[in-house]
Design a protein around this motif. Structure first.
Motif, PDB file in Angstrom:
ATOM      1  N   ASP A 345       0.532  -1.083  -0.134  1.00  0.00           N
ATOM      2  CA  ASP A 345      -0.282  -0.201   0.389  1.00  0.00           C
ATOM      3  C   ASP A 345       1.247   1.334   0.070  1.00  0.00           C
ATOM      4  O   ASP A 345       1.158   2.047  -0.345  1.00  0.00           O
ATOM      5  CB  ASP A 345      -0.649  -0.034   0.947  1.00  0.00           C
ATOM      6  CG  ASP A 345      -1.791   1.113   0.852  1.00  0.00           C
ATOM      7  OD1 ASP A 345      -2.122   2.386   0.296  1.00  0.00           O
ATOM      8  OD2 ASP A 345      -3.132   0.630   2.239  1.00  0.00           O
ATOM      9  N   LYS A 346       1.728   1.165   0.955  1.00  0.00           N
ATOM     10  CA  LYS A 346       2.606   2.518   1.575  1.00  0.00           C
ATOM     11  C   LYS A 346       3.798   2.430   2.093  1.00  0.00           C
ATOM     12  O   LYS A 346       3.980   2.423   2.717  1.00  0.00           O
ATOM     13  CB  LYS A 346       1.999   3.671   2.284  1.00  0.00           C
ATOM     14  CG  LYS A 346       0.891   4.113   1.592  1.00  0.00           C
ATOM     15  CD  LYS A 346       0.338   5.472   2.297  1.00  0.00           C
ATOM     16  CE  LYS A 346      -1.807   5.672   2.024  1.00  0.00           C
ATOM     17  NZ  LYS A 346      -2.009   4.673   1.831  1.00  0.00           N
ATOM     18  N   PRO A 347       4.855   1.405   1.255  1.00  0.00           N
ATOM     19  CA  PRO A 347       6.436   1.536   1.576  1.00  0.00           C
ATOM     20  C   PRO A 347       6.818   2.108   2.259  1.00  0.00           C
ATOM     21  O   PRO A 347       6.419   3.111   1.553  1.00  0.00           O
ATOM     22  CB  PRO A 347       6.371   1.086   0.652  1.00  0.00           C
ATOM     23  CG  PRO A 347       6.371   1.270  -0.397  1.00  0.00           C
ATOM     24  CD  PRO A 347       4.559   1.569  -0.289  1.00  0.00           C
ATOM     25  N   ASN A 348       7.399   2.347   3.587  1.00  0.00           N
ATOM     26  CA  ASN A 348       8.035   3.246   3.379  1.00  0.00           C
ATOM     27  C   ASN A 348       9.378   3.207   4.732  1.00  0.00           C
ATOM     28  O   ASN A 348      10.909   3.043   4.309  1.00  0.00           O
ATOM     29  CB  ASN A 348       7.808   3.470   5.789  1.00  0.00           C
ATOM     30  CG  ASN A 348       7.397   5.043   5.573  1.00  0.00           C
ATOM     31  OD1 ASN A 348       8.352   5.789   5.970  1.00  0.00           O
ATOM     32  ND2 ASN A 348       6.073   5.594   5.626  1.00  0.00           N
ATOM     33  N   GLY A 349       9.514   2.929   5.401  1.00  0.00           N
ATOM     34  CA  GLY A 349      11.381   2.225   6.299  1.00  0.00           C
ATOM     35  C   GLY A 349      11.402   0.791   6.295  1.00  0.00           C
ATOM     36  O   GLY A 349      10.686   0.203   5.060  1.00  0.00           O
ATOM     37  N   ILE A 350      12.775   1.427   5.325  1.00  0.00           N
ATOM     38  CA  ILE A 350      13.110   0.355   5.072  1.00  0.00           C
ATOM     39  C   ILE A 350      14.710  -0.323   6.666  1.00  0.00           C
ATOM     40  O   ILE A 350      15.052   0.355   6.364  1.00  0.00           O
ATOM     41  CB  ILE A 350      13.297   0.028   3.764  1.00  0.00           C
ATOM     42  CG1 ILE A 350      14.590  -1.505   3.216  1.00  0.00           C
ATOM     43  CG2 ILE A 350      14.356   2.067   3.568  1.00  0.00           C
ATOM     44  CD1 ILE A 350      14.733  -1.194   1.816  1.00  0.00           C
ATOM     45  N   ALA A 351      14.926  -1.086   6.488  1.00  0.00           N
ATOM     46  CA  ALA A 351      16.235  -2.116   7.113  1.00  0.00           C
ATOM     47  C   ALA A 351      16.837  -3.564   7.120  1.00  0.00           C
ATOM     48  O   ALA A 351      16.365  -4.109   5.696  1.00  0.00           O
ATOM     49  CB  ALA A 351      15.973  -1.451   8.896  1.00  0.00           C
TER      50      ALA A 351
END
Length: 449
Positions: A345-351
């Motif tokens: 839907d709304k990909p945001n933070g990544i790690a």
């Protein structure tokens, strides 16, 4: 973000236009920081969250312990920078004989049944989980293992504040050589960001040496401080910075959402004056990205992975989207960019984990900008296997569903603990635990559609 030897941990962003800090003076807390992967938790509260009284805080947590990587989080930040530190790493899994100050222990069995007429929550954005009715800020422990992370003497304090400007909302990056933390103001969000389709947001920095000196001279572990925040003058190619990491090849690595017809981009920025910038990427085969959000460096391949989402449009400073919301891989040496994961839907933070074999993506679909919040949409952190050859994201599974707001920025320490900036502060989770604990900073955040 982080702290130098003998210093404390700290974090960016929260709800009181201030910065909080607490020191680590008893021992050197340096953990191993994976090359090119410095203390970035990336992002803060969703753009639609705002304190009813326009008072905002920001957190930065540099080091988790002497045995973990310095971890910077941007949590619930609209205009405050906070600093958190503990005296030493606490071993074992049993509860300490004496709980540290500002700490509450919550046994999940005690709230598994609320009762027919109990105080059920109807909103994860305006009603937060605080069964002890403790006044923030405080540490909320759901598992004894949380004290392994906190240590025996954790504390949170404000070290910089601005009641009228959300100066520390995104993109915290700690620069070891100068012991400074860089961060960006709210980009296009409601109220205190002072940025929109006609106005760029701002990147600033704060000296941890100054913070440490102010803490030592204060004679207190909790009193508010007022350390100077220094704004940077950046080139016009840097528009609406929303994420950052590094240093990467000696520079700050900023990911920018773009503004109006000005394109989203990934750029290297000189941390020293005159802060010249080199744009690495600003299109996908000729099309502009929607509004780039967050970025991380793969700890093994050193390629750049980033998320693209529609928040620029939803916050009315970017045109209508041209592509799906996706996760990309970019090779700065060859210029090759490709999609590695979609269906969000709304990909945001990544790690990434430190071995690079597992990736985490926060989907903040429940936060919808001018469309309002929708609790039936994702507020979920997903885990993926990273293909060793193609580095595509495979085997998607739910890692955590957030109970308060959405999980924006995400970061891991060297022990594999996952930190997420959520609606009420920083949540900490382990693979084997539903929820280890959280650093609760704000219980009074309202919703602005």
């Amino acid at each position: 973000m982080g702290a130098g030897p003998g210093r404390g941990r700290w974090a960016v962003c929260a709800q009181d236009t201030s910065v909080r800090y607490s020191t680590e003076l008893r021992q050197n807390l340096w953990g191993e920081i994976p090359t090119g992967h410095v203390n970035r938790l990336g992002g803060c509260m969703p753009k639609s969250l705002k304190d009813e009284h326009h008072s905002h805080r920001c957190f930065c947590y540099p080091q988790v312990s002497a045995h973990t990587m310095a971890t910077s989080l941007t949590v619930a930040a609209l205009a405050t920078l906070w600093y958190y530190a503990s005296a030493q790493f606490l071993r074992g899994t049993s509860l300490p004989a004496v709980l540290p100050p500002q700490t509450e222990v919550v046994d999940p069995l005690h709230f598994s049944v609320v009762g027919q007429n109990g105080p059920f929550r109807s909103s994860s954005f305006t009603e937060f989980f605080n069964p002890t009715n403790t006044t923030p800020p405080f540490f909320q422990a759901f598992d004894p293992g949380f004290f392994d992370i906190l240590g025996p003497n954790p504390s949170i304090r404000v070290v910089a504040a601005n009641a009228g400007f959300a100066f520390a909302h995104e993109a915290p990056i700690w620069l070891k050589t100068t012991n400074e933390v860089f961060f960006a103001s709210n980009d296009g969000g409601p109220a205190l960001g002072f940025s929109d389709i006609d106005h760029n947001n701002h990147v600033s920095k704060i000296s941890l040496n100054d913070v440490e000196a102010a803490v030592e001279s204060s004679g207190s572990s909790t009193s508010a401080l007022n350390v100077t925040v220094t704004p940077l003058v950046l080139p016009e190619t840097i528009q609406m910075t929303n994420g950052g990491t590094g240093p990467f090849r000696g520079s700050l690595l900023l990911i920018n959402s773009g503004r109006g017809a000005l394109p989203p981009s990934i750029a290297l920025v000189n941390p020293e004056e005159p802060h010249n910038a080199t744009v690495l990427l600003d299109n996908f085969f000729g099309r502009q990205f929607n509004s780039l959000n967050d970025i991380k460096i793969h700890p093994q391949s050193k390629k750049l992975f980033f998320t693209d989402v529609t928040y620029g449009f939803l916050n009315q400073f970017r045109p209508a989207p041209l592509m799906p919301s996706q996760v990309y891989r970019f090779d700065p040496d060859t210029g090759v960019v490709r999609v590695v994961a979609d269906g969000f839907d709304k990909p945001n933070g990544i790690a990434f984990t430190k071995d690079g074999k597992t990736a985490y993506i926060a989907d903040t679909g429940a936060s919808g900008g001018f469309l309002g919040n929708n609790q039936t949409e994702p507020a979920t952190i997903y885990a993926f296997d990273v293909d060793p050859k193609t580095q595509a994201f495979l085997n998607r599974r739910v890692f955590a569903y957030v109970d308060t707001g959405v999980a924006d920025g995400v970061q891991l320490d060297t022990k594999g603990n996952v930190y997420a900036s959520c609606g009420d502060g920083a949540h900490v989770r382990r693979n084997s635990r539903w929820s280890t604990g959280r650093l609760t900073t704000s219980m009074n955040i309202g919703v602005e559609p």
